[in-house]
Design a protein around this motif. Structure first.
Motif, PDB file in Angstrom:
ATOM      1  N   ARG A 168      43.615  66.924  40.994  1.00  0.00           N
ATOM      2  CA  ARG A 168      43.480  68.324  40.596  1.00  0.00           C
ATOM      3  C   ARG A 168      42.291  68.528  39.651  1.00  0.00           C
ATOM      4  NH1 ARG A 168      47.692  71.839  41.789  1.00  0.00           N
ATOM      5  NH2 ARG A 168      48.634  71.106  43.727  1.00  0.00           N
ATOM      6  N   LEU A 169      42.034  67.552  38.781  1.00  0.00           N
ATOM      7  CA  LEU A 169      40.934  67.687  37.825  1.00  0.00           C
ATOM      8  C   LEU A 169      39.574  67.514  38.505  1.00  0.00           C
ATOM      9  CD1 LEU A 169      42.390  65.655  34.814  1.00  0.00           C
ATOM     10  CD2 LEU A 169      42.043  68.126  34.922  1.00  0.00           C
ATOM     11  N   GLY A 170      39.464  66.540  39.403  1.00  0.00           N
ATOM     12  CA  GLY A 170      38.219  66.321  40.136  1.00  0.00           C
ATOM     13  C   GLY A 170      37.076  65.781  39.296  1.00  0.00           C
ATOM     14  N   LEU A 171      37.386  65.020  38.224  1.00  0.00           N
ATOM     15  CA  LEU A 171      36.317  64.451  37.405  1.00  0.00           C
ATOM     16  C   LEU A 171      35.806  63.151  38.019  1.00  0.00           C
ATOM     17  CD1 LEU A 171      37.723  64.858  33.770  1.00  0.00           C
ATOM     18  CD2 LEU A 171      35.862  66.143  34.811  1.00  0.00           C
ATOM     19  N   PRO A 172      34.494  62.866  37.922  1.00  0.00           N
ATOM     20  CA  PRO A 172      33.980  61.573  38.374  1.00  0.00           C
ATOM     21  C   PRO A 172      34.606  60.429  37.573  1.00  0.00           C
ATOM     22  CG  PRO A 172      32.189  63.142  38.036  1.00  0.00           C
ATOM     23  CD  PRO A 172      33.421  63.762  37.465  1.00  0.00           C
ATOM     24  N   ALA A 173      34.488  59.195  38.095  1.00  0.00           N
ATOM     25  CA  ALA A 173      35.203  58.060  37.514  1.00  0.00           C
ATOM     26  C   ALA A 173      34.831  57.804  36.062  1.00  0.00           C
ATOM     27  CB  ALA A 173      34.930  56.817  38.363  1.00  0.00           C
ATOM     28  N   ALA A 174      33.527  57.670  35.771  1.00  0.00           N
ATOM     29  CA  ALA A 174      33.114  57.318  34.409  1.00  0.00           C
ATOM     30  C   ALA A 174      33.461  58.424  33.422  1.00  0.00           C
ATOM     31  CB  ALA A 174      31.611  57.026  34.378  1.00  0.00           C
ATOM     32  N   GLU A 175      33.150  59.674  33.779  1.00  0.00           N
ATOM     33  CA  GLU A 175      33.430  60.795  32.883  1.00  0.00           C
ATOM     34  C   GLU A 175      34.934  60.943  32.641  1.00  0.00           C
ATOM     35  OE1 GLU A 175      31.338  60.688  35.272  1.00  0.00           O
ATOM     36  OE2 GLU A 175      29.504  61.824  34.890  1.00  0.00           O
ATOM     37  N   GLY A 176      35.714  60.794  33.717  1.00  0.00           N
ATOM     38  CA  GLY A 176      37.161  60.916  33.581  1.00  0.00           C
ATOM     39  C   GLY A 176      37.738  59.842  32.679  1.00  0.00           C
ATOM     40  N   ALA A 219      35.179  46.780  29.303  1.00  0.00           N
ATOM     41  CA  ALA A 219      34.391  46.548  30.522  1.00  0.00           C
ATOM     42  C   ALA A 219      35.296  46.182  31.687  1.00  0.00           C
ATOM     43  CB  ALA A 219      33.370  45.441  30.269  1.00  0.00           C
ATOM     44  N   ALA A 220      36.351  45.393  31.426  1.00  0.00           N
ATOM     45  CA  ALA A 220      37.275  44.996  32.486  1.00  0.00           C
ATOM     46  C   ALA A 220      38.031  46.191  33.049  1.00  0.00           C
ATOM     47  CB  ALA A 220      38.266  43.958  31.955  1.00  0.00           C
ATOM     48  N   THR A 221      38.163  47.241  32.259  1.00  0.00           N
ATOM     49  CA  THR A 221      38.811  48.468  32.724  1.00  0.00           C
ATOM     50  C   THR A 221      37.841  49.337  33.518  1.00  0.00           C
ATOM     51  OG1 THR A 221      40.334  48.475  30.851  1.00  0.00           O
ATOM     52  CG2 THR A 221      39.999  50.575  31.979  1.00  0.00           C
ATOM     53  N   ALA A 222      36.622  49.494  33.004  1.00  0.00           N
ATOM     54  CA  ALA A 222      35.681  50.460  33.580  1.00  0.00           C
ATOM     55  C   ALA A 222      34.998  49.960  34.851  1.00  0.00           C
ATOM     56  CB  ALA A 222      34.626  50.817  32.537  1.00  0.00           C
ATOM     57  N   ILE A 223      34.627  48.685  34.893  1.00  0.00           N
ATOM     58  CA  ILE A 223      33.823  48.197  36.021  1.00  0.00           C
ATOM     59  C   ILE A 223      34.540  48.349  37.366  1.00  0.00           C
ATOM     60  CG2 ILE A 223      32.804  46.108  37.031  1.00  0.00           C
ATOM     61  CD1 ILE A 223      31.961  45.324  34.165  1.00  0.00           C
ATOM     62  N   PRO A 224      35.830  47.960  37.501  1.00  0.00           N
ATOM     63  CA  PRO A 224      36.485  48.173  38.801  1.00  0.00           C
ATOM     64  C   PRO A 224      36.567  49.645  39.194  1.00  0.00           C
ATOM     65  CG  PRO A 224      37.767  46.672  37.441  1.00  0.00           C
ATOM     66  CD  PRO A 224      36.711  47.244  36.565  1.00  0.00           C
ATOM     67  N   LEU A 225      36.778  50.532  38.219  1.00  0.00           N
ATOM     68  CA  LEU A 225      36.835  51.961  38.535  1.00  0.00           C
ATOM     69  C   LEU A 225      35.495  52.465  39.056  1.00  0.00           C
ATOM     70  CD1 LEU A 225      38.991  53.551  35.695  1.00  0.00           C
ATOM     71  CD2 LEU A 225      39.458  53.609  38.137  1.00  0.00           C
ATOM     72  N   LEU A 226      34.411  51.999  38.476  1.00  0.00           N
ATOM     73  CA  LEU A 226      33.089  52.422  38.937  1.00  0.00           C
ATOM     74  C   LEU A 226      32.790  51.856  40.326  1.00  0.00           C
ATOM     75  CD1 LEU A 226      31.128  51.989  35.589  1.00  0.00           C
ATOM     76  CD2 LEU A 226      31.981  54.107  36.603  1.00  0.00           C
TER      77      LEU A 226
END
Length: 312
Positions: A168-176, A219-226
């Motif tokens: 519903r929010l539609g935010l990109p991965a990094a920004e979200g 980094a371990a959280t963000a890298i897979p999401l990106l």
């Protein structure tokens, strides 16, 4: 490189990292689950803030502050992902990796349930059959465990609800991820400060390697999401949907083969029923996707949603 091939490489990278994440979390002991969660939140904010600054992409915050409903949705998403992360960390570090893997196996089925009860969607017969087999699996596993598999159910429902809010929010991965982590950062910092004052903090008191590993949680959280975001932008829905089962398969393998958690026959039967439900569910989804591609499209046809990542 071909965009499809690159998309599969991104997707494999994301799900491989998520699949072997229990190995990383085990290294963070003797820090407790709440301390690990707090560090994961704080260092996620720091890592993604640096990334956004390098990309010169901070203007989205000003626009977001003028959308109070979006901010309320972000707060809800932050609370849901905190429950999901905290439950997962607790499950892994209390030697229940197999049960956490079960949660991510049944997550697609819970997402279908949300569609029925929240969006009033009508299910196809195969989807009803998959849900019925999934419910039977939970009943079998409840008998095996002697209780409801509450860790698995908490993971499945919290992540399904998180995915619903995120769509519903539609935010990109990094920004979200940055905004959600920022919402949780003050409570996380307060908790870490309280632990330090009590003398119960593991950060900086175990070893240099342990401290570095806690810092790298961001980094371990963000890298897979990106990586997942890169895959979602390049792959068809069916390809991405098939990849999402890789992570819980690897997590299950970690639990049984590396950590030697028990897998008695009744539990194996419960997992087999879950896999049967997923086979029915996936086959129906692939058939529906094929029919959608082959029939003539009209201007009113809507694009299918991209599935949220099956992430710990």
């Amino acid at each position: 490189m071909n965009p499809i091939r690159l998309g599969y490489l991104y997707g494999l990278g994301a799900y491989l990292l998520w699949g072997f994440f229990p190995l990383y979390l085990k290294l963070l002991r003797p820090a407790g689950p709440m301390e690990i969660l707090a560090h994961r939140i704080v260092w996620s904010v720091a890592f993604v803030a640096l990334l956004l600054a390098a990309m010169r992409n901070v203007g989205f915050l000003r626009a977001l502050l003028r959308r109070p409903r979006a901010l309320a949705g972000i707060a809800a998403a932050a609370a849901l992902i905190a429950v999901n992360w905290g439950t997962y960390i607790y499950g892994v570090n209390s030697d229940r990796v197999v049960e956490t893997a079960l949660g991510y196996f049944i997550n697609p089925l819970v997402s279908v349930l949300l569609g029925v009860f929240v969006l009033q969607e009508r299910l196809r017969p195969a989807q009803w059959a998959a849900l019925g087999v999934g419910a039977l699996a939970v009943a079998v596993l409840t008998v095996d465990y002697g209780r409801l598999p509450y860790l698995a159910l908490t993971l499945a429902f919290s992540f399904a609800c998180y995915g619903f809010v995120k769509k519903r929010l539609g935010l990109p991965a990094a920004e979200g991820l940055f905004v959600e982590s920022a919402v949780l950062a003050l409570p996380a910092l307060a908790y870490l400060g309280w632990l330090s004052l009590r003398g119960d903090s593991a950060f900086g008191h175990v070893s240099t390697g342990h401290t570095v590993l806690l810092v790298l949680a961001g980094a371990a959280t963000a890298i897979p999401l990106l990586l997942f975001a890169g895959a979602a932008n390049r792959l068809p829905l069916s390809g991405l949907g098939m990849l999402q089962y890789l992570a819980p398969i690897l997590q299950l393998g970690c639990g049984v083969l590396i950590f030697h958690e028990p897998m008695p026959p009744a539990r194996l039967a419960g997992f087999a029923l879950v896999w049967l439900a997923l086979i029915v569910f996936t086959a129906d989804a692939l058939r529906q996707a094929h029919q959608s591609r082959t029939r003539p499209r009209t201007p009113t046809d809507s694009q299918p949603p991209v599935p949220t990542p099956t992430a710990p």
